[in-house]
Design a protein around this motif. Structure first.
Motif, PDB file in Angstrom:
ATOM      1  N   ALA A   1     -85.708 110.499 -47.593  1.00 37.54           N
ATOM      2  CA  ALA A   1     -86.099 109.316 -46.818  1.00 37.54           C
ATOM      3  C   ALA A   1     -86.078 109.620 -45.325  1.00 37.54           C
ATOM      4  N   LEU A   2     -85.043 110.344 -44.867  1.00 36.96           N
ATOM      5  CA  LEU A   2     -84.940 110.676 -43.434  1.00 36.96           C
ATOM      6  C   LEU A   2     -86.137 111.519 -43.000  1.00 36.96           C
ATOM      7  N   ALA A   3     -86.539 112.437 -43.884  1.00 37.76           N
ATOM      8  CA  ALA A   3     -87.685 113.295 -43.548  1.00 37.76           C
ATOM      9  C   ALA A   3     -88.966 112.467 -43.438  1.00 37.76           C
ATOM     10  N   ILE A   4     -89.094 111.437 -44.284  1.00 39.37           N
ATOM     11  CA  ILE A   4     -90.304 110.604 -44.265  1.00 39.37           C
ATOM     12  C   ILE A   4     -90.300 109.677 -43.049  1.00 39.37           C
ATOM     13  N   VAL A   5     -89.156 109.037 -42.805  1.00 38.22           N
ATOM     14  CA  VAL A   5     -89.063 108.068 -41.695  1.00 38.22           C
ATOM     15  C   VAL A   5     -89.141 108.807 -40.355  1.00 38.22           C
ATOM     16  N   GLY A   6     -88.569 109.982 -40.331  1.00 39.24           N
ATOM     17  CA  GLY A   6     -88.674 110.793 -39.121  1.00 39.24           C
ATOM     18  C   GLY A   6     -87.616 110.519 -38.092  1.00 39.24           C
ATOM     19  N   SER A   7     -86.713 109.610 -38.367  1.00 37.52           N
ATOM     20  CA  SER A   7     -85.600 109.386 -37.434  1.00 37.52           C
ATOM     21  C   SER A   7     -84.347 109.090 -38.242  1.00 37.52           C
ATOM     22  N   ARG A   8     -83.207 109.201 -37.575  1.00 38.26           N
ATOM     23  CA  ARG A   8     -81.932 109.035 -38.278  1.00 38.26           C
ATOM     24  C   ARG A   8     -81.598 107.552 -38.369  1.00 38.26           C
ATOM     25  N   ILE A   9     -82.080 106.891 -39.414  1.00 42.73           N
ATOM     26  CA  ILE A   9     -81.809 105.457 -39.575  1.00 42.73           C
ATOM     27  C   ILE A   9     -80.468 105.273 -40.280  1.00 42.73           C
ATOM     28  N   PRO A  10     -79.800 104.135 -40.026  1.00 42.35           N
ATOM     29  CA  PRO A  10     -78.474 103.931 -40.631  1.00 42.35           C
ATOM     30  C   PRO A  10     -78.539 103.859 -42.158  1.00 42.35           C
ATOM     31  N   ALA A  11     -77.520 104.413 -42.791  1.00 44.41           N
ATOM     32  CA  ALA A  11     -77.457 104.392 -44.256  1.00 44.41           C
ATOM     33  C   ALA A  11     -76.031 104.123 -44.707  1.00 44.41           C
ATOM     34  N   ILE A  12     -75.931 103.340 -45.766  1.00 42.05           N
ATOM     35  CA  ILE A  12     -74.621 103.041 -46.357  1.00 42.05           C
ATOM     36  C   ILE A  12     -74.641 103.530 -47.795  1.00 42.05           C
ATOM     37  N   LEU A  13     -73.548 104.175 -48.204  1.00 38.25           N
ATOM     38  CA  LEU A  13     -73.447 104.653 -49.591  1.00 38.25           C
ATOM     39  C   LEU A  13     -72.658 103.634 -50.412  1.00 38.25           C
ATOM     40  N   LEU A  14     -73.231 103.228 -51.527  1.00 40.61           N
ATOM     41  CA  LEU A  14     -72.545 102.296 -52.422  1.00 40.61           C
ATOM     42  C   LEU A  14     -72.186 103.034 -53.716  1.00 40.61           C
ATOM     43  N   ILE A  15     -70.887 103.086 -54.023  1.00 41.74           N
ATOM     44  CA  ILE A  15     -70.452 103.681 -55.296  1.00 41.74           C
ATOM     45  C   ILE A  15     -70.277 102.491 -56.232  1.00 41.74           C
ATOM     46  N   ASN A  16     -71.258 102.319 -57.074  1.00 42.43           N
ATOM     47  CA  ASN A  16     -71.339 101.082 -57.852  1.00 42.43           C
ATOM     48  C   ASN A  16     -70.616 101.191 -59.208  1.00 42.43           C
ATOM     49  N   LYS A  17     -70.446 100.057 -59.835  1.00 41.77           N
ATOM     50  CA  LYS A  17     -69.822  99.911 -61.169  1.00 41.77           C
ATOM     51  C   LYS A  17     -68.308 100.111 -61.112  1.00 41.77           C
ATOM     52  N   THR A  18     -67.687  99.640 -60.066  1.00 37.94           N
ATOM     53  CA  THR A  18     -66.216  99.761 -59.985  1.00 37.94           C
ATOM     54  C   THR A  18     -65.535  98.960 -61.081  1.00 37.94           C
ATOM     55  N   ASP A  19     -66.266  98.034 -61.701  1.00 36.09           N
ATOM     56  CA  ASP A  19     -65.665  97.300 -62.825  1.00 36.09           C
ATOM     57  C   ASP A  19     -65.399  98.227 -64.009  1.00 36.09           C
ATOM     58  N   LEU A  20     -66.027  99.412 -63.993  1.00 35.16           N
ATOM     59  CA  LEU A  20     -65.781 100.397 -65.065  1.00 35.16           C
ATOM     60  C   LEU A  20     -64.857 101.502 -64.538  1.00 35.16           C
ATOM     61  N   LYS A  21     -63.846 101.120 -63.793  1.00 35.77           N
ATOM     62  CA  LYS A  21     -63.004 102.071 -63.081  1.00 35.77           C
ATOM     63  C   LYS A  21     -62.358 103.114 -64.006  1.00 35.77           C
TER      64      LYS A  21
END
Lengths: 168, 496
Positions: free
Chosen positions: A105-125
């Motif tokens: 995505a960064l290569a396509i957008v061409g600039s360093r846009i903000p990104a957040i990582l979500l580690i999902n399914k914590t209900d299945l801890k």
């Protein structure tokens, strides 16, 4: 009152990590146990008010999951203001996929846009299998990392709002 | 295409696409505003999102014709979005694509579900393989432990057999030569040694079991450290002399400390026994030092020493026994280390081949002010035990300390005595033949005929201890009874 700004957010990650469920939880506050794969892209909007009372209309692009961005998905990402990278905490390999999507995505957008990582399914801890070292290594280039559950709603709103705060 | 498509067909498609609402379009100007729009925008869910489409078109920066398949705006129908640049701006054309979307979704869904199932299957297989590996390892361990336990039982049979034979033999000597006082005295000493050795063996096995089951009980109390050290010196001096060695004991510690004396003594006896056992010539030293809440005792010898490899397996259960069938049970050092840990401390070892070994016990331990010793003079005590020998032994020990002792062999007898007398303490055996010591303890507690009630039993398991606690007894003493311990508990009553 300040003018509402519109921001395009792309939600990226491997298939079946819960991207659509996270978007549904954020936009409509609903959750379905049934897995229904996304084909193409689904676009929803949600206006949010930030901590400083600024209004942002978040246009959320829920893009079909894959280990990397290819085909039409590359076009969907263009013009993005921010990214939500989603991985499934119970499937170790999906972290790599989320980060590969990020690089693409960064290569396509061409600039360093903000990104957040979500580690999902914590209900299945009990079944969690996450490469914590890798997350720690990647943390520096990410705006934030959240452990989320689309099922319970844990940290979903916070994550989207945090990205909105960075994009206002 | 226009050359061969008849006008009727064109008309039909115009009707299909434009009038039936399966096509909609917007013209987005170069400034990002909508210049024109037509078709059923609501059908595609973009009626309220026209501005978003404009931003999307600008964001995508369409400079050539583009087709973006399977886009869904909100709850609208799925469309293929065609971007068509023109001199007026960019046309964003939405063409219905629900059917192709649904077909593709069905295929993709099946493919993804297959991948998820395979992934789950792979994980299950991995988990099974790991479980199988662990099971195999456990089986190996179990077999090894069983082998070692079998060897230990065989060794213990021999260990027990020797002193038992000695005790029986000397008893026979005493019976056959009742008039030979000197021989009787020698035999009595031999019997004492034999029984002492048997007791030590039994305690070792029990301690190991208690350590394994986590039921080891500690009884820290005010302990005369100097006395313990002197006892050890007296115990080992004859052995050291017999082997032509020297024993030096140094103490730099308060006379009294708070610790479990039995366990401390057990640890030091084991360390000294090993030092004596393995040292052929030279010296054995024991250095006891107390400093700011820590007691350290170092036992050093000039024995053969150990290699780093030998040191590694030093504390393994049955290790030495396994390697050297002529040695002891092999539990000694393991128990010693576990006891040190139970006291909150540790055992350190330094050794060099041909130089000797040095074992250091370090345990947290507080010093206490020396308190005035008193005896049990005037204290009235009820002893209840159905074993006449043990009853008489307890009575004799307590009487020698000045206590006034009444004895009973059963619950009934004890109740009768208690109805006429109030006791400072009652020592109640839990197994009273047909009657129950626990019941008697409850009666004495309810009628307040004894200020303190102490339970006695040969069983020292967790179940018994819980039963005793539930009865409301003030203490529990396992047989064989440590009289010093019992005396201290009784002295506390006197003080209170």
């Amino acid at each position: 009152m300040s003018e509402t700004v519109t921001r395009k957010i792309c939600v990226l990650g491997d298939f079946a990590v819960g991207k659509t469920s996270l978007c549904s939880r954020f936009v409509h506050n609903v959750f379905s146990e049934r897995y229904l794969t996304t084909v193409g892209v689904k676009i929803d909007t949600k206006p949010v008010t930030l901590a400083n009372n600024a209004s942002v209309k978040m246009v959320v692009w829920d893009i079909a999951g894959a280990a990397e961005l290819s085909g039409p998905a590359r076009a969907y990402v263009r013009g993005s203001h921010g990214l939500l990278l989603v991985c499934d905490g119970t499937r170790r390999e999906t972290l790599s996929a989320a980060l590969k999507n990020y690089d693409d995505a960064l290569a396509i957008v061409g600039s360093r846009i903000p990104a957040i990582l979500l580690i999902n399914k914590t209900d299945l801890k009990d079944h969690f299998d996450v490469d914590q070292d890798r997350i720690e290594r990647e943390r520096e280039r990410l705006l934030a990392v959240y452990k989320t559950s689309a099922k319970s709603g844990l940290h979903v709103e916070e994550a989207f709002i945090a990205l909105g705060e960075a994009l206002q | 295409m226009s050359n061969f498509v008849p006008t009727e067909i064109r008309g039909y498609f115009d009707q299909l696409l434009l009038v039936d609402g399966r096509l909609a379009w917007l013209l987005v100007g170069v400034d990002g505003t909508i210049r024109a729009a037509n078709g059923d925008l609501a059908y595609f869910g973009v009626a309220g999102m026209a501005r978003d489409i404009c931003e999307l078109v600008v964001g995508l920066g369409a400079e050539a014709t583009q087709r973006l398949p399977h886009m869904q705006f909100g709850d609208g129908a799925v469309a293929d979005l065609h971007l068509l640049p023109s001199t007026l701006g960019t046309y964003a054309i939405l063409l219905a694509a629900q059917s192709s979307h649904d077909v593709m979704q069905q295929q993709q869904q099946a493919s993804n579900e297959r991948a998820l199932t395979n992934n789950a299957l792979r994980k299950s297989v991995q988990a099974l393989q790991l479980a199988e590996k662990n099971l195999r390892q456990s089986q190996i361990e179990l077999r090894r432990t069983n082998d070692l336990k079998g060897l230990m039982i065989s060794k213990l049979s021999h260990e027990f057999g020797t002193p038992i034979a000695a005790v029986l033999g000397h008893l026979q000597v005493i019976r056959e030569t009742p008039d030979d006082a000197a021989q009787s005295a020698r035999s009595m000493r031999a019997i004492e040694r034999g029984v002492g050795h048997l007791n030590q063996l039994v305690q070792s096995v029990l301690d190991q079991a208690r350590i394994e089951t986590g039921t080891l009980r500690l009884e820290p109390r005010e302990t005369e450290l100097t006395q313990i050290v002197e006892d050890l010196r007296a115990l080992f001096q004859p052995l050291v002399d017999e082997r032509g060695l020297s024993l030096t004991v140094k103490v730099d510690a308060p006379s009294h400390v708070l610790i479990d004396p039995l366990r401390l003594k057990q640890i030091l006896i084991n360390l000294l026994s090993n030092a004596v056992k393995y040292t052929e010539r030279g010296a054995i030293t024991m250095d006891v030092v107390w400093q700011t809440g820590e007691l350290s005792a170092t036992v050093a010898d000039t024995g053969p020493g150990m290699s780093p490899e030998q040191l590694q397996g030093l504390f393994a259960a049955f290790k030495r026994f396994h390697e050297d069938p002529h040695s002891g049970t092999g539990l000694g050092l393991l128990i010693t280390r576990e006891l040190a840990r139970a006291l909150g401390g540790e055992i350190g070892v330094k050794s060099a081949l041909g130089v000797g070994s040095q074992f250091t016990l370090r345990v947290p331990c507080n010093a206490v002010d020396k308190t005035e010793r008193r005896d049990l003079r005037g204290m009235r005590i009820l002893v209840v035990d159905d074993d006449p020998d043990l009853r008489d032994l307890m009575a004799a020990m307590l009487t020698s300390q000045g206590a006034l002792v009444d004895c009973a062999a059963s619950e009934l007898e004890a109740s009768k005595l208690a109805s006429n007398e109030k006791y400072a303490a009652a020592l109640v055996d839990l197994e009273l033949g047909e009657s129950s010591g626990l019941l008697l303890a409850r009666v004495l507690r309810a009628t307040r005929r004894a200020k303190k009630i102490f339970a006695l039993s040969a069983s020292n398991d967790l179940h018994t201890q819980r039963e005793v606690e539930a009865t409301g007894c003030d203490g529990f003493f396992a047989k064989p009874i440590d009289f010093a311990n019992l005396q201290q508990a009784l002295l506390k009553i006197e003080r209170s």
